[in-house]
Design a protein around this motif. Sequence first.
Motif, PDB file in Angstrom:
ATOM      1  N   ALA A   1       0.811  -1.222   0.000  1.00 47.49           N
ATOM      2  CA  ALA A   1       0.000   0.000   0.000  1.00 47.49           C
ATOM      3  C   ALA A   1       0.840   1.266   0.000  1.00 47.49           C
ATOM      4  O   ALA A   1       0.313   2.353  -0.212  1.00 47.49           O
ATOM      5  N   VAL A   2       2.130   1.151   0.247  1.00 51.35           N
ATOM      6  CA  VAL A   2       2.985   2.324   0.369  1.00 51.35           C
ATOM      7  C   VAL A   2       3.734   2.563  -0.935  1.00 51.35           C
ATOM      8  O   VAL A   2       4.457   1.692  -1.414  1.00 51.35           O
ATOM      9  N   MET A   3       3.552   3.763  -1.509  1.00 51.40           N
ATOM     10  CA  MET A   3       4.280   4.136  -2.721  1.00 51.40           C
ATOM     11  C   MET A   3       5.573   4.842  -2.313  1.00 51.40           C
ATOM     12  O   MET A   3       5.526   5.813  -1.568  1.00 51.40           O
ATOM     13  N   MET A   4       6.695   4.338  -2.789  1.00 48.95           N
ATOM     14  CA  MET A   4       7.989   4.920  -2.450  1.00 48.95           C
ATOM     15  C   MET A   4       8.633   5.516  -3.691  1.00 48.95           C
ATOM     16  O   MET A   4       8.616   4.893  -4.759  1.00 48.95           O
ATOM     17  N   GLY A   5       9.190   6.707  -3.535  1.00 49.85           N
ATOM     18  CA  GLY A   5       9.876   7.340  -4.650  1.00 49.85           C
ATOM     19  C   GLY A   5      11.177   6.628  -4.965  1.00 49.85           C
ATOM     20  O   GLY A   5      11.920   6.237  -4.059  1.00 49.85           O
ATOM     21  N   GLN A   6      11.446   6.422  -6.243  1.00 48.17           N
ATOM     22  CA  GLN A   6      12.656   5.739  -6.675  1.00 48.17           C
ATOM     23  C   GLN A   6      13.242   6.458  -7.880  1.00 48.17           C
ATOM     24  O   GLN A   6      12.527   7.095  -8.645  1.00 48.17           O
ATOM     25  N   VAL A   7      14.552   6.327  -8.051  1.00 44.12           N
ATOM     26  CA  VAL A   7      15.254   6.903  -9.203  1.00 44.12           C
ATOM     27  C   VAL A   7      16.093   5.803  -9.838  1.00 44.12           C
ATOM     28  O   VAL A   7      16.755   5.036  -9.141  1.00 44.12           O
ATOM     29  N   ARG A   8      16.037   5.735 -11.156  1.00 48.33           N
ATOM     30  CA  ARG A   8      16.841   4.776 -11.918  1.00 48.33           C
ATOM     31  C   ARG A   8      17.494   5.525 -13.085  1.00 48.33           C
ATOM     32  O   ARG A   8      16.923   6.475 -13.600  1.00 48.33           O
ATOM     33  N   GLU A   9      18.653   5.043 -13.515  1.00 43.43           N
ATOM     34  CA  GLU A   9      19.326   5.675 -14.648  1.00 43.43           C
ATOM     35  C   GLU A   9      18.738   5.146 -15.959  1.00 43.43           C
ATOM     36  O   GLU A   9      18.307   3.998 -16.045  1.00 43.43           O
ATOM     37  N   ILE A  10      18.701   6.015 -16.952  1.00 41.31           N
ATOM     38  CA  ILE A  10      18.271   5.643 -18.303  1.00 41.31           C
ATOM     39  C   ILE A  10      19.512   5.534 -19.185  1.00 41.31           C
ATOM     40  O   ILE A  10      20.401   6.390 -19.149  1.00 41.31           O
ATOM     41  N   TYR A  11      19.541   4.474 -19.982  1.00 38.83           N
ATOM     42  CA  TYR A  11      20.565   4.302 -21.014  1.00 38.83           C
ATOM     43  C   TYR A  11      19.852   4.363 -22.364  1.00 38.83           C
ATOM     44  O   TYR A  11      18.646   4.108 -22.447  1.00 38.83           O
TER      45      TYR A  11
END
Length: 197
Positions: A171-181
């Motif tokens: 139920a918990v939405m967590m912010g995430q960051v990923r790199e784009i290639y």
Amino acid sequence: IDPSFIETPNGEQYLIYGSWHSGISLLKLDPTTGKPTELNSLEDYGTRIAGRGDVNNNRWQGLEAPEIIYNEETGYYYLFLAYDELSVAYNTRVARSENIEGPYYGINGGNVTNGAEAFPVLTHPYKFDNQPGWVGISHCTVFKDEASGKWFYSSQGRLPEGVPGINASNAVMMGQVREIYWTADGWPVVAPERYAA
């Protein structure tokens, strides 16, 4: 719902927004007022640039949260879309066009503006060994760090249901960051690992 904004290289401004039930629209804005350039009636909501199937006969479009970016190195506008239900299957797809108003095409040549499924799929539930994994990875924003030249994908992500010690894990939405290639032919690929420099 889920509006995002883009200013093109020549200074035109657009609002991109979409409905789970009627597809994604692009609305040109007046840069001075921030208001739509033309909005004379409720029918004038912009140009439909993406959907799933026939928008007139399919009330379950199952896509939302549009984001458009322009990559000057490839010369394309990229339309990122959130697909399917958000608790587990939520995934991100992309289509591209040389014109901000479309039509947008997927990597397989499908015309997403006319209702074709968008491919490729950039994010989807996954897990590595000895880790609970991530689900619901979508509803993104995409940005470039001008200093490094790197592109990044930021979105929500959720843990699967029933993770020990977390009573509401899914139920918990967590912010995430990923790199784009970027592939040699100009398509984005999102790293599965969260970014940690």
